[in-house]
Design an enzyme around this catalytic site. Structure first.
Site, short mmCIF file in Angstrom:
data_model
loop_
_atom_site.label_atom_id
_atom_site.label_comp_id
_atom_site.label_asym_id
_atom_site.label_seq_id
_atom_site.Cartn_x
_atom_site.Cartn_y
_atom_site.Cartn_z
N ASP A 7 3.89 -1.70 3.44
CA ASP A 7 3.79 -0.25 3.37
C ASP A 7 4.36 0.32 4.68
O ASP A 7 4.49 -0.40 5.68
CB ASP A 7 2.30 0.10 3.22
CG ASP A 7 2.03 1.57 3.35
OD1 ASP A 7 2.72 2.36 2.69
OD2 ASP A 7 1.12 1.94 4.14
N ASP A 9 3.76 4.25 6.03
CA ASP A 9 2.86 5.18 6.72
C ASP A 9 1.49 4.57 6.99
O ASP A 9 0.82 4.10 6.08
CB ASP A 9 2.66 6.45 5.89
CG ASP A 9 3.92 7.29 5.81
OD1 ASP A 9 4.87 6.99 6.55
OD2 ASP A 9 3.94 8.24 5.01
N ASP A 212 -2.52 -0.08 4.20
CA ASP A 212 -3.68 0.56 4.84
C ASP A 212 -4.47 1.45 3.89
O ASP A 212 -5.48 2.01 4.29
CB ASP A 212 -3.23 1.41 6.04
CG ASP A 212 -2.54 2.68 5.58
OD1 ASP A 212 -1.65 2.59 4.71
OD2 ASP A 212 -2.90 3.76 6.08
#
Ligand SMILES: [Mg+2]
Length: 273
Positions: A7, A9, A212
């Site tokens: 991922d 961001d 996250d």
């Protein structure tokens, strides 16, 4: 052979400043060993292309939470099934068109009287305020094809709206401060297709995945080594996927530590054939 799926961001990029500097030790280790990093993000194609240039990354990538897979032409020694050729890529579309999502979001908002703040209605200034993206990147973020981000005022209940989207056959997810409505099954189906392509091209591979937020969970389940990067969702994600490793600190520094630990546990001998 190892392949890293990541991922952007809040994971490889800092959630606030969009910086990947603290990830340098692991990025260098991966580059030295020729281990590919496949970016799997809710970002648009144009945004991910920007970050791939910054990262000197020439590998496939997944845009808009799994809306499409982009593979540089000739990357695999076979053509990706059902992919179309476009701008030097093989593109495999999994999502429904953005205009359709926007229409359904508007209808669901009216039906449930929910004051939705849809991404396509935000000015560049508003996008900048809500995402802290610099102006050039905020413009790239608006070029959406398969996913519409939206926010709700703090006191507005989300449930009725989300149920109304589901009744329309759409899906939703949360990540990076936004809800997202999509017509596809998230990041996992796209990642699954790429994992099979790497297996077909390279034989046995082991996968490391980093994320996250909740929109990463299903794809992390597919990974041999799932790593949850510290953040507001980390502990609940870890309960949902107990074999995941949890790294501190958040963002790129945690990313780096997680990757280096996974490399150390995996042994130094594995390189791309
Ligand atoms: Mg994220």
């Amino acid at each position: 052979m190892l392949v890293v799926f990541s991922d952007l961001d809040g994971t490889l990029l800092d959630a606030e400043g969009y910086d990947f500097g603290p990830a340098a030790p692991a990025l260098e280790a991966l580059a030295r060993r020729g281990i590919p990093i496949v970016l799997v993000s809710s970002k648009t194609r144009r945004e991910i292309e920007y970050w791939r240039r910054r990262l000197s990354n020439g590998h496939p990538f997944v845009v808009e939470n799994g809306g499409a897979i982009y593979v540089p032409e000739g990357y695999f020694p076979f053509a990706l099934e059902r992919a179309v050729r476009r701008d030097g890529y093989e593109v495999l579309e999994l999502g429904r068109p953005h205009a359709e999502l926007v229409r359904a979001l508007d209808e669901a908002a009216r039906e449930t009287r929910t004051p939705v703040l849809a991404f396509h209605r935000m000015t560049i200034g508003e996008i900048r305020r809500r995402t802290r993206l610099p102006p050039a990147l905020a413009r790239l973020a608006r070029q959406r094809e398969y996913d519409e981000p939206f926010q709700l005022p703090a006191r507005a209940p989300a449930d009725p709206l989300l149920r109304a989207l589901e009744r329309r056959g759409l899906r939703w997810t949360r990540g990076g401060g936004f809800y997202h409505v999509t017509g596809h099954g998230g990041k996992a189906p796209a990642v699954e297709i790429l994992v099979s392509a790497y297996r077909r091209a390279c034989g046995r591979i082991r996968t490391i995945g980093l994320g996250d937020a909740w929109n990463d969970l299903e794809y992390l389940r597919l990974m041999d080594i799932p790593i949850v990067v510290a953040g507001p969702a980390a502990h609940s994600m870890r309960s949902a996927l107990p074999r995941a490793r949890l790294t501190e600190p958040p963002g790129p520094a945690g990313w780096s530590r997680g990757v280096l630990e996974a490399l150390a546990s995996h042994g130094p001998s594995e390189v791309v054939p």
